[in-house]
Design a protein around this motif. Structure first.
Motif, PDB file in Angstrom:
ATOM      1  N   GLY A   9       0.792  -1.146  -0.006  1.00  0.00           N
ATOM      2  CA  GLY A   9       0.185  -0.085   0.076  1.00  0.00           C
ATOM      3  C   GLY A   9       0.755   1.347  -0.095  1.00  0.00           C
ATOM      4  O   GLY A   9       0.315   2.346   0.059  1.00  0.00           O
ATOM      5  N   ARG A  10       2.102   1.173  -0.048  1.00  0.00           N
ATOM      6  CA  ARG A  10       2.929   2.319  -0.088  1.00  0.00           C
ATOM      7  C   ARG A  10       3.238   2.890  -1.456  1.00  0.00           C
ATOM      8  O   ARG A  10       3.390   2.272  -2.563  1.00  0.00           O
ATOM      9  CB  ARG A  10       4.254   1.987   0.285  1.00  0.00           C
ATOM     10  CG  ARG A  10       4.320   1.368   1.752  1.00  0.00           C
ATOM     11  CD  ARG A  10       4.029   2.298   2.926  1.00  0.00           C
ATOM     12  NE  ARG A  10       4.275   2.106   4.220  1.00  0.00           N
ATOM     13  CZ  ARG A  10       4.264   2.715   5.340  1.00  0.00           C
ATOM     14  NH1 ARG A  10       3.946   4.166   5.092  1.00  0.00           N
ATOM     15  NH2 ARG A  10       4.486   2.260   6.616  1.00  0.00           N
ATOM     16  N   ASP A  11       3.271   4.325  -1.754  1.00  0.00           N
ATOM     17  CA  ASP A  11       3.651   4.873  -2.994  1.00  0.00           C
ATOM     18  C   ASP A  11       5.117   4.741  -3.267  1.00  0.00           C
ATOM     19  O   ASP A  11       6.016   5.157  -2.501  1.00  0.00           O
ATOM     20  CB  ASP A  11       3.083   6.424  -2.943  1.00  0.00           C
ATOM     21  CG  ASP A  11       1.588   6.413  -2.710  1.00  0.00           C
ATOM     22  OD1 ASP A  11       1.082   5.591  -3.109  1.00  0.00           O
ATOM     23  OD2 ASP A  11       1.330   7.406  -2.496  1.00  0.00           O
ATOM     24  N   VAL A  12       5.370   4.232  -4.157  1.00  0.00           N
ATOM     25  CA  VAL A  12       7.003   4.039  -4.730  1.00  0.00           C
ATOM     26  C   VAL A  12       6.789   4.578  -6.208  1.00  0.00           C
ATOM     27  O   VAL A  12       6.052   4.257  -7.276  1.00  0.00           O
ATOM     28  CB  VAL A  12       7.296   2.363  -4.711  1.00  0.00           C
ATOM     29  CG1 VAL A  12       8.642   2.428  -5.330  1.00  0.00           C
ATOM     30  CG2 VAL A  12       7.150   1.941  -3.335  1.00  0.00           C
ATOM     31  N   LEU A  13       8.010   5.623  -6.355  1.00  0.00           N
ATOM     32  CA  LEU A  13       7.983   5.976  -7.576  1.00  0.00           C
ATOM     33  C   LEU A  13       9.386   5.285  -8.205  1.00  0.00           C
ATOM     34  O   LEU A  13      10.446   5.313  -7.718  1.00  0.00           O
ATOM     35  CB  LEU A  13       8.319   7.566  -7.597  1.00  0.00           C
ATOM     36  CG  LEU A  13       8.531   8.311  -8.683  1.00  0.00           C
ATOM     37  CD1 LEU A  13       7.688   8.086  -9.699  1.00  0.00           C
ATOM     38  CD2 LEU A  13       8.986   9.747  -8.480  1.00  0.00           C
ATOM     39  N   VAL A  14       8.951   4.705  -9.469  1.00  0.00           N
ATOM     40  CA  VAL A  14      10.227   4.098 -10.115  1.00  0.00           C
ATOM     41  C   VAL A  14      10.638   4.856 -11.295  1.00  0.00           C
ATOM     42  O   VAL A  14       9.831   5.345 -12.170  1.00  0.00           O
ATOM     43  CB  VAL A  14       9.775   2.559 -10.324  1.00  0.00           C
ATOM     44  CG1 VAL A  14      10.970   1.974 -11.384  1.00  0.00           C
ATOM     45  CG2 VAL A  14       9.310   1.887  -9.736  1.00  0.00           C
ATOM     46  N   THR A  15      11.859   5.377 -11.378  1.00  0.00           N
ATOM     47  CA  THR A  15      12.451   6.006 -12.464  1.00  0.00           C
ATOM     48  C   THR A  15      13.226   5.243 -13.498  1.00  0.00           C
ATOM     49  O   THR A  15      13.680   4.038 -12.917  1.00  0.00           O
ATOM     50  CB  THR A  15      13.278   7.223 -11.962  1.00  0.00           C
ATOM     51  OG1 THR A  15      14.559   6.792 -11.706  1.00  0.00           O
ATOM     52  CG2 THR A  15      12.483   8.161 -10.786  1.00  0.00           C
ATOM     53  N   GLY A  16      13.216   5.712 -14.599  1.00  0.00           N
ATOM     54  CA  GLY A  16      14.100   5.141 -15.599  1.00  0.00           C
ATOM     55  C   GLY A  16      13.263   4.819 -16.713  1.00  0.00           C
ATOM     56  O   GLY A  16      12.102   4.473 -16.753  1.00  0.00           O
ATOM     57  N   SER A  17      14.224   4.372 -17.888  1.00  0.00           N
ATOM     58  CA  SER A  17      13.442   4.504 -19.254  1.00  0.00           C
ATOM     59  C   SER A  17      12.804   2.890 -19.028  1.00  0.00           C
ATOM     60  O   SER A  17      13.046   1.941 -17.942  1.00  0.00           O
ATOM     61  CB  SER A  17      14.451   3.968 -20.190  1.00  0.00           C
ATOM     62  OG  SER A  17      15.332   2.727 -20.129  1.00  0.00           O
ATOM     63  N   GLU A  18      11.558   2.818 -19.829  1.00  0.00           N
ATOM     64  CA  GLU A  18      10.863   1.552 -19.752  1.00  0.00           C
ATOM     65  C   GLU A  18      11.489   0.331 -19.856  1.00  0.00           C
ATOM     66  O   GLU A  18      11.194  -0.505 -19.056  1.00  0.00           O
ATOM     67  CB  GLU A  18       9.908   1.558 -21.038  1.00  0.00           C
ATOM     68  CG  GLU A  18       8.590   2.607 -21.115  1.00  0.00           C
ATOM     69  CD  GLU A  18       8.011   2.824 -19.764  1.00  0.00           C
ATOM     70  OE1 GLU A  18       7.609   1.698 -19.191  1.00  0.00           O
ATOM     71  OE2 GLU A  18       7.500   4.037 -19.433  1.00  0.00           O
ATOM     72  N   LYS A  19      12.490   0.015 -20.761  1.00  0.00           N
ATOM     73  CA  LYS A  19      13.145  -1.157 -20.723  1.00  0.00           C
ATOM     74  C   LYS A  19      14.099  -1.426 -19.619  1.00  0.00           C
ATOM     75  O   LYS A  19      14.062  -2.479 -19.278  1.00  0.00           O
ATOM     76  CB  LYS A  19      14.237  -0.832 -22.059  1.00  0.00           C
ATOM     77  CG  LYS A  19      14.226  -2.135 -22.587  1.00  0.00           C
ATOM     78  CD  LYS A  19      15.210  -1.828 -24.246  1.00  0.00           C
ATOM     79  CE  LYS A  19      16.332  -2.211 -24.426  1.00  0.00           C
ATOM     80  NZ  LYS A  19      16.994  -1.800 -25.402  1.00  0.00           N
ATOM     81  N   SER A  20      14.681  -0.166 -19.004  1.00  0.00           N
ATOM     82  CA  SER A  20      15.746  -0.540 -17.875  1.00  0.00           C
ATOM     83  C   SER A  20      14.550  -0.923 -16.667  1.00  0.00           C
ATOM     84  O   SER A  20      15.234  -1.387 -15.657  1.00  0.00           O
ATOM     85  CB  SER A  20      16.412   0.639 -17.701  1.00  0.00           C
ATOM     86  OG  SER A  20      17.068   0.992 -18.601  1.00  0.00           O
ATOM     87  N   ALA A  21      13.439  -0.320 -16.721  1.00  0.00           N
ATOM     88  CA  ALA A  21      12.624  -0.258 -15.440  1.00  0.00           C
ATOM     89  C   ALA A  21      11.799  -1.399 -15.196  1.00  0.00           C
ATOM     90  O   ALA A  21      11.244  -1.575 -14.012  1.00  0.00           O
ATOM     91  CB  ALA A  21      12.090   0.968 -15.135  1.00  0.00           C
TER      92      ALA A  21
END
Ligand code: SAH
Length: 344
Positions: A9-21
């Motif tokens: 239930g925690r908000d996690v922001l994942v950054t990075g290009s589609e392929k890498s992430a």
């Protein structure tokens, strides 16, 4: 450092290009987090709505230096940042030895490869029950269970190659070590023939670890200075029985339950003493692990109820396990006696 945090239930922001992430996204999603994405440092993608203050920012190393200001901002605001490696080169296969079935006998390399996989093709002898905790990859059972539809070796190779050609990180998880009666060589050859990069991560073989689970060392000073690992899939020839009996070292047999009577009789014919100790270790490191100890003359009767998977050990080292066990039991008995004397 390795931290386990409940992200449900925690908000996690994942950054990075589609392929890498893609793997990081899947991992955080499967851990129950609300995943938000930022694929370029320049800003908010399309209609994406970003949380005001994420619980965690996962920065995937996609080779883009533009993420640094965001990392700085998170630091200033006291938001934790997790740095995530990007998945390796596209479309490759990793053959992973899964050990005899105990999680703590997986190698660090195996754990890393599983974590980074997009798809895992596993067998029944690999530690498959815990796979969902080790990876968020798609899991495909190609195990050959007796009686059920079996995926042929060629089909397994085809599935692996096709997935890798689609750009996936493929893990082929096998029991024990991939190169010990595991057809690992054939799977590597299939990848090479298709031009797919492939590597092998060795595993802990059942040939050594399953005897160890029963306290049997495959070598022991002044008892045995060699061990031979044999497949019992098909009966051995007379010549092979003679050679084995003549070696005088420990004999370890995998897949040997079906041919046990032929093996015992063959070794006796070749001159091995009927009182040579022998052990059958079934289901090593699994629930229901069981050890049956007899000798070359009595093993057929003693092992009537035994079934696969099992490792057979023939040799004097079996006595070492018994001696150690008796010693341990005797020490325990002595301690109990001492305790009761002290109480009295
Ligand atoms: N590559 C594997 C062996 C595959 S052949 C390895 O290196 O261990 C399959 C055989 O391995 C089984 O028939 C059995 O003899 C043995 N085996 C594998 N895991 C086992 C386990 N947990 N307990 C007992 N035998 C096992």
């Amino acid at each position: 450092m390795h931290l386990t945090i409940d992200l449900t239930g925690r908000d996690v922001l994942v950054t990075g290009s589609e392929k890498s992430a893609r793997q990081a996204v899947r991992r955080y999603q499967s851990s129950g987090a609300n995943v938000y994405r930022l694929s370029t440092p320049e800003g908010v993608p399309g209609d994406g709505q970003l949380p005001e203050r994420p619980f965690l920012v996962a920065v995937v190393d996609d080779g883009e230096a533009g993420w640094l200001p965001l990392v700085e901002r998170c630091r200033d605001a006291g938001i934790p940042v997790a740095f995530e490696p990007a998945p390796g080169a596209d479309g490759h296969v990793t053959l992973v030895g899964g050990g005899p079935g105990a999680l703590d006998l997986l190698t660090v390399g195996a754990v890393d490869a599983l974590r980074d996989a997009d798809v895992v093709f596993y067998d029944r002898l690999a530690p498959y029950q815990e796979l969902a905790d080790l990876t968020s990859a798609e899991l495909v059972d190609v195990g050959k269970q007796p009686g059920l539809h079996k995926v042929t070796q060629r089909d397994i190779e085809k599935l692996m190659v096709e997935a890798a050609l689609l750009g996936k990180n493929v893990v082929r998880l096998k029991g024990g070590d991939p190169y010990v009666f595991g057809r690992g060589g054939e799977e590597v050859a299939a990848c090479v023939a298709a031009g797919v990069p492939v590597r092998v991560i060795s595993g802990v073989t059942s040939a050594i670890s399953v005897p160890a689970a029963a306290g049997i060392p495959v070598t022991h000073r002044e008892v045995s200075h060699m061990f031979t690992v044999v497949s019992g899939h098909a009966p051995l020839t007379e010549k092979e029985h003679t050679h084995l009996a003549g070696l005088g070292g420990t004999i370890v047999v995998l897949m040997g339950i079906g041919t046990l009577p032929q093996l015992a009789a063959g070794l006796r014919r070749a001159g091995m003493n009927s009182d040579m100790p022998m052990a059958v270790v079934e289901r090593g490191y699994r629930p229901g692990q069981r050890t049956t100890i007899a000798d070359l003359g009595t093993i057929e009767t003693a092992a009537t109820g035994c079934s696969n998977p099992a490792v057979l050990v023939i040799g004097e080292v079996v006595r070492v396990a018994e001696a150690n066990r008796n010693h341990a039991e005797a020490s325990a008995e002595l301690s109990r006696l001492a305790a009761s004397l002290l109480e009295a």
